[in-house]
Design a protein around this motif. Structure first.
Motif, PDB file in Angstrom:
ATOM      1  N   GLY A   9       0.818  -1.197   0.000  1.00 58.87           N
ATOM      2  CA  GLY A   9       0.000   0.000   0.000  1.00 58.87           C
ATOM      3  C   GLY A   9       0.856   1.253   0.000  1.00 58.87           C
ATOM      4  N   GLY A  10       0.200   2.396  -0.161  1.00 61.76           N
ATOM      5  CA  GLY A  10       0.922   3.651  -0.156  1.00 61.76           C
ATOM      6  C   GLY A  10       0.094   4.774  -0.736  1.00 61.76           C
ATOM      7  N   LEU A  11       0.773   5.868  -1.027  1.00 63.17           N
ATOM      8  CA  LEU A  11       0.150   7.059  -1.596  1.00 63.17           C
ATOM      9  C   LEU A  11       0.489   7.124  -3.083  1.00 63.17           C
ATOM     10  N   VAL A  12      -0.520   7.291  -3.908  1.00 63.34           N
ATOM     11  CA  VAL A  12      -0.317   7.349  -5.353  1.00 63.34           C
ATOM     12  C   VAL A  12      -1.275   8.376  -5.936  1.00 63.34           C
ATOM     13  N   GLN A  13      -0.873   8.982  -7.034  1.00 62.30           N
ATOM     14  CA  GLN A  13      -1.756   9.934  -7.705  1.00 62.30           C
ATOM     15  C   GLN A  13      -2.807   9.204  -8.532  1.00 62.30           C
ATOM     16  N   ALA A  14      -3.905   9.867  -8.753  1.00 58.95           N
ATOM     17  CA  ALA A  14      -4.956   9.300  -9.589  1.00 58.95           C
ATOM     18  C   ALA A  14      -4.383   8.915 -10.954  1.00 58.95           C
ATOM     19  N   GLY A  15      -4.793   7.757 -11.427  1.00 61.76           N
ATOM     20  CA  GLY A  15      -4.271   7.231 -12.676  1.00 61.76           C
ATOM     21  C   GLY A  15      -3.069   6.331 -12.501  1.00 61.76           C
ATOM     22  N   GLY A  16      -2.506   6.308 -11.310  1.00 63.43           N
ATOM     23  CA  GLY A  16      -1.336   5.488 -11.038  1.00 63.43           C
ATOM     24  C   GLY A  16      -1.684   4.052 -10.715  1.00 63.43           C
ATOM     25  N   MET A  83      -3.436  -3.074  -9.073  1.00 57.05           N
ATOM     26  CA  MET A  83      -4.436  -2.011  -9.183  1.00 57.05           C
ATOM     27  C   MET A  83      -3.924  -0.945 -10.135  1.00 57.05           C
ATOM     28  N   ASP A  84      -4.592  -0.787 -11.235  1.00 58.32           N
ATOM     29  CA  ASP A  84      -4.224   0.206 -12.253  1.00 58.32           C
ATOM     30  C   ASP A  84      -5.326   1.260 -12.370  1.00 58.32           C
ATOM     31  N   SER A  85      -4.976   2.367 -13.004  1.00 60.81           N
ATOM     32  CA  SER A  85      -5.938   3.455 -13.218  1.00 60.81           C
ATOM     33  C   SER A  85      -6.665   3.818 -11.922  1.00 60.81           C
ATOM     34  N   LEU A  86      -5.888   3.976 -10.881  1.00 57.01           N
ATOM     35  CA  LEU A  86      -6.484   4.224  -9.569  1.00 57.01           C
ATOM     36  C   LEU A  86      -7.225   5.546  -9.524  1.00 57.01           C
ATOM     37  N   ASP A  90     -10.869   4.875  -4.671  1.00 55.27           N
ATOM     38  CA  ASP A  90     -10.250   3.613  -4.288  1.00 55.27           C
ATOM     39  C   ASP A  90      -9.520   3.717  -2.948  1.00 55.27           C
ATOM     40  N   THR A  91      -9.436   4.909  -2.396  1.00 52.37           N
ATOM     41  CA  THR A  91      -8.762   5.106  -1.122  1.00 52.37           C
ATOM     42  C   THR A  91      -9.470   4.327  -0.024  1.00 52.37           C
ATOM     43  N   ALA A  92      -8.698   3.493   0.672  1.00 56.58           N
ATOM     44  CA  ALA A  92      -9.263   2.633   1.712  1.00 56.58           C
ATOM     45  C   ALA A  92      -8.141   1.810   2.326  1.00 56.58           C
ATOM     46  N   VAL A  93      -8.474   1.124   3.388  1.00 54.57           N
ATOM     47  CA  VAL A  93      -7.600   0.066   3.901  1.00 54.57           C
ATOM     48  C   VAL A  93      -8.005  -1.223   3.193  1.00 54.57           C
ATOM     49  N   TYR A  94      -7.032  -1.908   2.636  1.00 53.56           N
ATOM     50  CA  TYR A  94      -7.278  -3.129   1.881  1.00 53.56           C
ATOM     51  C   TYR A  94      -6.880  -4.336   2.718  1.00 53.56           C
ATOM     52  N   TYR A  95      -7.781  -5.307   2.780  1.00 50.59           N
ATOM     53  CA  TYR A  95      -7.582  -6.517   3.559  1.00 50.59           C
ATOM     54  C   TYR A  95      -7.630  -7.746   2.654  1.00 50.59           C
ATOM     55  N   CYS A  96      -6.781  -8.716   2.949  1.00 43.12           N
ATOM     56  CA  CYS A  96      -6.933  -9.995   2.284  1.00 43.12           C
ATOM     57  C   CYS A  96      -7.493 -11.001   3.289  1.00 43.12           C
ATOM     58  N   ALA A  97      -8.094 -12.046   2.766  1.00 40.88           N
ATOM     59  CA  ALA A  97      -8.738 -13.033   3.614  1.00 40.88           C
ATOM     60  C   ALA A  97      -8.774 -14.380   2.915  1.00 40.88           C
ATOM     61  N   THR A  98      -8.834 -15.436   3.716  1.00 41.26           N
ATOM     62  CA  THR A  98      -8.941 -16.791   3.179  1.00 41.26           C
ATOM     63  C   THR A  98     -10.385 -17.256   3.233  1.00 41.26           C
ATOM     64  N   ARG A 116      -4.325  -7.706   8.639  1.00 41.08           N
ATOM     65  CA  ARG A 116      -4.567  -6.456   9.353  1.00 41.08           C
ATOM     66  C   ARG A 116      -4.776  -5.281   8.416  1.00 41.08           C
ATOM     67  N   GLY A 117      -4.498  -5.476   7.163  1.00 35.02           N
ATOM     68  CA  GLY A 117      -4.774  -4.441   6.191  1.00 35.02           C
ATOM     69  C   GLY A 117      -3.579  -3.584   5.829  1.00 35.02           C
ATOM     70  N   THR A 118      -3.665  -2.957   4.659  1.00 36.74           N
ATOM     71  CA  THR A 118      -2.653  -2.010   4.194  1.00 36.74           C
ATOM     72  C   THR A 118      -3.386  -0.804   3.608  1.00 36.74           C
ATOM     73  N   GLN A 119      -2.883   0.372   3.926  1.00 40.58           N
ATOM     74  CA  GLN A 119      -3.557   1.611   3.519  1.00 40.58           C
ATOM     75  C   GLN A 119      -3.200   1.959   2.074  1.00 40.58           C
ATOM     76  N   VAL A 120      -4.219   2.263   1.306  1.00 42.73           N
ATOM     77  CA  VAL A 120      -4.050   2.780  -0.057  1.00 42.73           C
ATOM     78  C   VAL A 120      -4.702   4.151  -0.106  1.00 42.73           C
ATOM     79  N   THR A 121      -3.927   5.144  -0.503  1.00 42.45           N
ATOM     80  CA  THR A 121      -4.448   6.500  -0.616  1.00 42.45           C
ATOM     81  C   THR A 121      -4.187   7.008  -2.032  1.00 42.45           C
TER      82      THR A 121
END
Length: 124
Positions: A9-16, A83-86, A90-98, A116-121
């Motif tokens: 996760g991290g900070l990215v500009q729109a379209g990234g 994740m393309d064309s962000l 789409d900003t959120a905490v992203y979680y994976c699960a089984t 526990r999730g990873t932040q995407v901004t």
């Protein structure tokens, strides 16, 4: 028991683009479906994408279809979300699960172990 750790996760500009990873440890996850969910502030957790245990079937929310790709490497016990064309939404905490149980991949209640999730901004 399965432990899941998300990263990428991290900070990215729109379209990234960003690529999230979810590494599993403990019991093997090769027999499990895997899913990604996200939760934005003040909103409920929502389904993003999922993949069957073999990797042969994938599922996507309408909001990410055509922009996100899910894949898995069972040898590495890792599932990925490309994740393309962000977009700012789409900003959120992203979680994976089984997912071991039969049932809909779209429903959070069908999943058992969660990371526990990873932040995407995404900035506009």
């Amino acid at each position: 028991q399965v432990q899941l750790v998300e990263s990428g996760g991290g900070l990215v500009q729109a379209g990234g683009s960003l690529r999230l990873s979810c590494a599993a440890s403990g019991r093997t996850f090769s027999g499990y479906g895997m899913g990604w969910f996200r939760q934005a502030p003040g909103k409920e957790r929502e389904f993003v994408a999922a993949i069957s245990w073999s990797g042969g079937v994938t599922y996507f929310a309408d909001s990410v279809k055509g922009r996100f790709t899910i894949s898995r490497d069972n040898a590495k016990n890792t599932v990925y979300l490309q994740m393309d064309s962000l977009k700012p939404e789409d900003t959120a905490v992203y979680y994976c699960a089984t997912k071991r149980r039969a049932g809909s991949y779209y429903v959070a209640g069908m999943y058992d172990y969660w990371g526990r999730g990873t932040q995407v901004t995404v900035s506009s």
